[in-house]
Design a protein around this motif. Structure first.
Motif, PDB file in Angstrom:
ATOM      1  N   PRO A  93       0.830  -1.212   0.000  1.00  0.00           N
ATOM      2  CA  PRO A  93       0.000   0.000   0.000  1.00  0.00           C
ATOM      3  C   PRO A  93       0.863   1.260   0.000  1.00  0.00           C
ATOM      4  O   PRO A  93       1.676   1.465   0.900  1.00  0.00           O
ATOM      5  N   ILE A  95       1.093   5.089   0.504  1.00  0.00           N
ATOM      6  CA  ILE A  95       0.309   6.063   1.266  1.00  0.00           C
ATOM      7  C   ILE A  95       0.819   7.494   1.083  1.00  0.00           C
ATOM      8  O   ILE A  95       0.031   8.423   0.910  1.00  0.00           O
ATOM      9  N   VAL A 117      -3.489  -1.439  -2.531  1.00  0.00           N
ATOM     10  CA  VAL A 117      -4.279  -0.601  -1.632  1.00  0.00           C
ATOM     11  C   VAL A 117      -5.028  -1.529  -0.685  1.00  0.00           C
ATOM     12  O   VAL A 117      -5.421  -2.637  -1.076  1.00  0.00           O
ATOM     13  N   GLU A 121      -8.880   5.068   3.035  1.00  0.00           N
ATOM     14  CA  GLU A 121      -8.015   6.245   3.187  1.00  0.00           C
ATOM     15  C   GLU A 121      -6.884   6.220   2.158  1.00  0.00           C
ATOM     16  O   GLU A 121      -6.564   7.240   1.534  1.00  0.00           O
ATOM     17  N   GLY A 122      -6.279   5.043   1.988  1.00  0.00           N
ATOM     18  CA  GLY A 122      -5.212   4.921   1.005  1.00  0.00           C
ATOM     19  C   GLY A 122      -5.715   5.159  -0.408  1.00  0.00           C
ATOM     20  O   GLY A 122      -5.057   5.832  -1.223  1.00  0.00           O
ATOM     21  N   ARG A 125      -6.250   8.838  -1.136  1.00  0.00           N
ATOM     22  CA  ARG A 125      -4.989   9.526  -1.407  1.00  0.00           C
ATOM     23  C   ARG A 125      -4.545   9.288  -2.851  1.00  0.00           C
ATOM     24  O   ARG A 125      -4.072  10.203  -3.541  1.00  0.00           O
ATOM     25  N   THR A 150      -0.346  -6.475   6.219  1.00  0.00           N
ATOM     26  CA  THR A 150      -1.236  -5.569   5.498  1.00  0.00           C
ATOM     27  C   THR A 150      -2.341  -6.374   4.822  1.00  0.00           C
ATOM     28  O   THR A 150      -2.222  -7.579   4.631  1.00  0.00           O
TER      29      THR A 150
END
Length: 377
Positions: A93, A95, A117, A121-122, A125, A150
């Motif tokens: 991911p 960020i 991802v 939120e990621g 972005r 993750t």
């Protein structure tokens, strides 16, 4: 043991140790073997470059049928793209907006770049930067299949995927996971069972997403131990083995290779023999990776590597610059001898070395900088 103590030469001189030597013939054999094993299942092969960190080796994998490569960092992607690799998956991911900007630049340059991802939120972005930069960034949703690293929980995949597809500047093309060798939540040596379970979990998740109207093309799974079994599962479209290109001691315990097929070995010199059953070599924790510790289930490795030609020798302790090897009192080691050791984990061992020596079939050694070594950002 005598053959083990003969020193290789580079430019007519004895190698300065510690150093990592890669057998080119074994590399090509390992590449061909994996391509042949997964070919019958019709899955795509996208090797992880974390092991070799060399565009040269990535090019060999592509020539043998791989459709692209995998990396973990955008800086690694930049190194590979700079050497002509055109299809790259960053299985991580991203960020930081500055890194997403770099990803957008690669994508706009004509590289097929896919990024990972695992959160809304990621994704937001990524969307913000993509729209600003005038790019459409291809992403894959990472799912946690039990490793607890993750990855979004499988139960949240449909909702999260729907939210991602509503964002501008993003194309959700697939899902991926990294699970390692696990069955029913526990580590195992049964790599076939682990691969089948991993494949089924992800194929089922992809089916749920498609049933919800989300077009998922790629279902990407697998590690060197599990890729072949995972490839058997209907619905899996891609596998991402990494270690197989060089192999290491870990993989021999998993039963997917032999010590003779390990292409990488660290060369060290005996600098001291303070007692009959102890020799000291010039390679320690700055030379050998320590992330795969001895004595832990399910591998239960003995020492930090296999000493080639001496099954009784154990690399049992290390400081930064010293390796302490327990040997039999009658062993003939003396100060100045060169010893070859197959590390427990070759991937993170490679990352400790600025360069490797590639041993061609002719016996010639070629010194090569590890181009993507230390690419942390």
């Amino acid at each position: 043991m005598n053959d083990n103590l003969k020193a290789d030469l580079y430019d007519g001189r004895e190698l300065e140790t510690p150093c990592l030597v890669i057998n080119s013939k074994l590399v090509d054999a390992n590449i061909a073997a994996m391509a042949e094993k997964v070919k019958p299942f019709g899955v795509k092969l996208r090797p992880h470059a974390k092991t070799h960190k060399l565009p040269e080796m990535a090019a060999r994998q592509l020539a043998a049928g791989a459709i692209g490569i995998t990396v973990a960092k955008i800086s690694e992607a930049e190194v590979m793209a700079g050497s002509g690799i055109r299809d790259i998956f960053v299985a991580y991911p991203i960020i930081a907006k500055s890194k997403i900007e770099r990803a957008a630049r690669l994508s706009l340059s004509g590289i097929r770049l896919i990024i990972g991802v695992d959160s809304l939120e990621g994704a937001e972005r990524i969307s913000e930067v993509a729209v600003r930069e005038g790019a459409e960034l291809e992403v894959r949703l990472e799912l946690d299949t039990g490793l607890k690293r993750t990855g979004a929980a499988i139960g949240t995949a449909v909702q999260l995927a729907k939210q991602i597809t509503e964002l501008a500047g993003i194309k959700l093309s697939g899902i991926f996971t990294y699970r390692g060798t696990m069955v029913a939540g526990a580590s195992t040596l049964d790599v076939r069972a682990a691969g089948l379970e991993e494949g089924r979990l992800m194929a089922d998740a992809a089916a749920e997403l498609r049933n919800a109207g989300i077009a998922i093309q790629d279902v990407s799974v697998g590690s060197s131990p599990t890729s072949v079994a995972a490839a058997e599962v209907e619905g899996v479209t891609e596998v991402r083995p990494g270690t197989y290109i060089y192999q290491d001691r870990m993989q021999t315990v998993f039963g997917i290779t032999t010590l003779e097929e390990c292409a990488g070995a660290v060369h060290v010199t005996v600098v001291s023999r303070p007692s009959p059953n102890l020799i000291i070599v010039d390679g320690g924790s700055k030379t050998f990776a320590t992330d795969v510790q001895p004595g832990h289930a399910p591998l239960n490795l003995k020492g930090f590597g296999h000493v080639i030609g001496d099954a009784d020798a154990v690399l049992e302790r290390m400081n930064e610059e010293h390796g302490m090897i327990h040997v039999l009192p009658e062993s003939p080691y003396k100060v100045g001898d060169i010893i070859r050791i197959i590390p427990n984990h070759i991937c993170s061992t490679v990352n400790l070395h600025n360069f490797v020596y590639i041993k061609e079939e002719t016996g010639v050694l070629r010194k090569t900088s590890v181009a993507a070594r230390g690419m942390l950002e």
